[in-house]
Design a protein around this motif. Structure first.
Motif, PDB file in Angstrom:
ATOM      1  N   ARG A  79      -7.906   0.841   0.984  1.00 21.51           N
ATOM      2  CA  ARG A  79      -6.819   1.958   2.064  1.00 21.51           C
ATOM      3  C   ARG A  79      -5.752   1.589   2.403  1.00 21.51           C
ATOM      4  O   ARG A  79      -4.858   1.614   2.630  1.00 21.51           O
ATOM      5  CB  ARG A  79      -8.228   2.451   2.907  1.00 21.51           C
ATOM      6  CG  ARG A  79      -8.517   3.095   2.182  1.00 21.51           C
ATOM      7  CD  ARG A  79      -9.469   4.633   3.710  1.00 21.51           C
ATOM      8  NE  ARG A  79      -9.774   3.197   4.591  1.00 21.51           N
ATOM      9  CZ  ARG A  79     -11.370   2.838   4.906  1.00 21.51           C
ATOM     10  NH1 ARG A  79     -11.850   3.075   3.267  1.00 21.51           N
ATOM     11  NH2 ARG A  79     -11.745   2.049   5.961  1.00 21.51           N
TER      12      ARG A  79
ATOM     13  N   LYS B 131      -2.885   0.900  -0.050  1.00 25.31           N
ATOM     14  CA  LYS B 131      -2.657   2.006  -0.515  1.00 25.31           C
ATOM     15  C   LYS B 131      -1.478   2.132   0.400  1.00 25.31           C
ATOM     16  O   LYS B 131       0.015   2.902   0.643  1.00 25.31           O
ATOM     17  CB  LYS B 131      -3.345   2.795  -0.626  1.00 25.31           C
ATOM     18  CG  LYS B 131      -3.255   4.147  -0.912  1.00 25.31           C
ATOM     19  CD  LYS B 131      -4.067   5.386  -1.504  1.00 25.31           C
ATOM     20  CE  LYS B 131      -3.336   6.914  -1.802  1.00 25.31           C
ATOM     21  NZ  LYS B 131      -3.802   7.777  -2.152  1.00 25.31           N
ATOM     22  N   ARG B 132      -1.730   2.199   1.589  1.00 21.30           N
ATOM     23  CA  ARG B 132      -0.707   2.581   2.464  1.00 21.30           C
ATOM     24  C   ARG B 132       0.450   1.455   3.293  1.00 21.30           C
ATOM     25  O   ARG B 132       1.070   1.552   3.423  1.00 21.30           O
ATOM     26  CB  ARG B 132      -1.796   3.217   4.345  1.00 21.30           C
ATOM     27  CG  ARG B 132      -2.716   4.077   4.786  1.00 21.30           C
ATOM     28  CD  ARG B 132      -3.163   4.385   5.563  1.00 21.30           C
ATOM     29  NE  ARG B 132      -1.880   4.288   7.209  1.00 21.30           N
ATOM     30  CZ  ARG B 132      -2.129   5.726   7.591  1.00 21.30           C
ATOM     31  NH1 ARG B 132      -2.256   6.820   6.537  1.00 21.30           N
ATOM     32  NH2 ARG B 132      -0.927   5.817   8.473  1.00 21.30           N
TER      33      ARG B 132
ATOM     34  N   THR C 147      -2.306  -7.693  -3.607  1.00 23.37           N
ATOM     35  CA  THR C 147      -2.571  -6.686  -4.487  1.00 23.37           C
ATOM     36  C   THR C 147      -4.616  -6.799  -4.253  1.00 23.37           C
ATOM     37  O   THR C 147      -5.208  -7.331  -3.633  1.00 23.37           O
ATOM     38  CB  THR C 147      -2.936  -6.181  -6.063  1.00 23.37           C
ATOM     39  OG1 THR C 147      -3.345  -7.213  -5.953  1.00 23.37           O
ATOM     40  CG2 THR C 147      -1.430  -6.324  -6.055  1.00 23.37           C
TER      41      THR C 147
ATOM     42  N   PRO D 215       1.333  -1.253   0.913  1.00 22.68           N
ATOM     43  CA  PRO D 215       1.972  -2.199  -0.118  1.00 22.68           C
ATOM     44  C   PRO D 215       2.498  -2.611  -0.113  1.00 22.68           C
ATOM     45  O   PRO D 215       3.119  -3.992  -1.405  1.00 22.68           O
ATOM     46  CB  PRO D 215       2.328  -0.708  -1.319  1.00 22.68           C
ATOM     47  CG  PRO D 215       3.073  -0.028  -0.523  1.00 22.68           C
ATOM     48  CD  PRO D 215       1.986   0.407   1.068  1.00 22.68           C
TER      49      PRO D 215
END
Length: 156
Positions: free
Chosen positions: A42, A45-46, A9, A48
């Motif tokens: 970024r 996010k793409r 994370t 995860p």
């Protein structure tokens, strides 16, 4: 050794960045834009479900130390291993192999059938590791890149 594995994370960024700076080879692969907190946010996010880290419990049990990480992403067809690093004090314990297995399993679940990674030619230890994991050397391709940001080095 008490090692656990989980998804990365963005809250892990500081520990991961510290890990990357624990070895010259990993530090050498960083760039000042894409490997910032914002760049990694970024990326996560793409991707995860395909990035993992390994943690070691502190002797006091209060804090975990990030001792390994793999950032793997895909475009829907092929995957790339962007960063893989294990802290020098925790090498030869099977951590890197387990990180690779977790990333490969996650990619299979997403329907990805081929993975590639980039390794510096002079990093003999890493090249031997990837060979042992079944990653073959492609000699029929040239790797080309172009920086779209003047702050990102073009490379050699």
């Amino acid at each position: 050794m008490n090692i656990s594995f989980r998804l990365v994370t963005i809250e892990d960024y500081d520990g991961i960045y510290e890990l990357w700076n624990s070895t010259e080879q990993s530090k050498r692969a960083l760039n000042p834009v894409d490997d910032t907190r914002e760049g990694i946010a970024r990326y996560l996010k793409r991707n995860p479900t395909t990035c993992f880290l390994a943690e070691s419990k502190d002797g006091s049990g209060d804090k975990n130390q990030i001792v390994g990480v793999i950032l793997t992403g895909h475009d829907g067809r092929r995957a790339i291993i962007h960063h893989m690093c294990v802290h020098p004090s925790f090498r030869r314990e099977g951590i890197a192999h387990q990180l690779v297995q977790k990333a490969e399993e996650a990619l299979r679940k997403e329907g990805i059938n081929k993975i590639f990674g980039l390794v510096f030619k002079d990093n003999d230890v890493a090249n031997a590791f990837w060979e042992k994991q079944g990653y073959t050397l492609r000699t029929n391709l040239n790797y080309r890149n172009k920086s779209l940001n003047e702050n990102v080095p073009q490379g050699e």
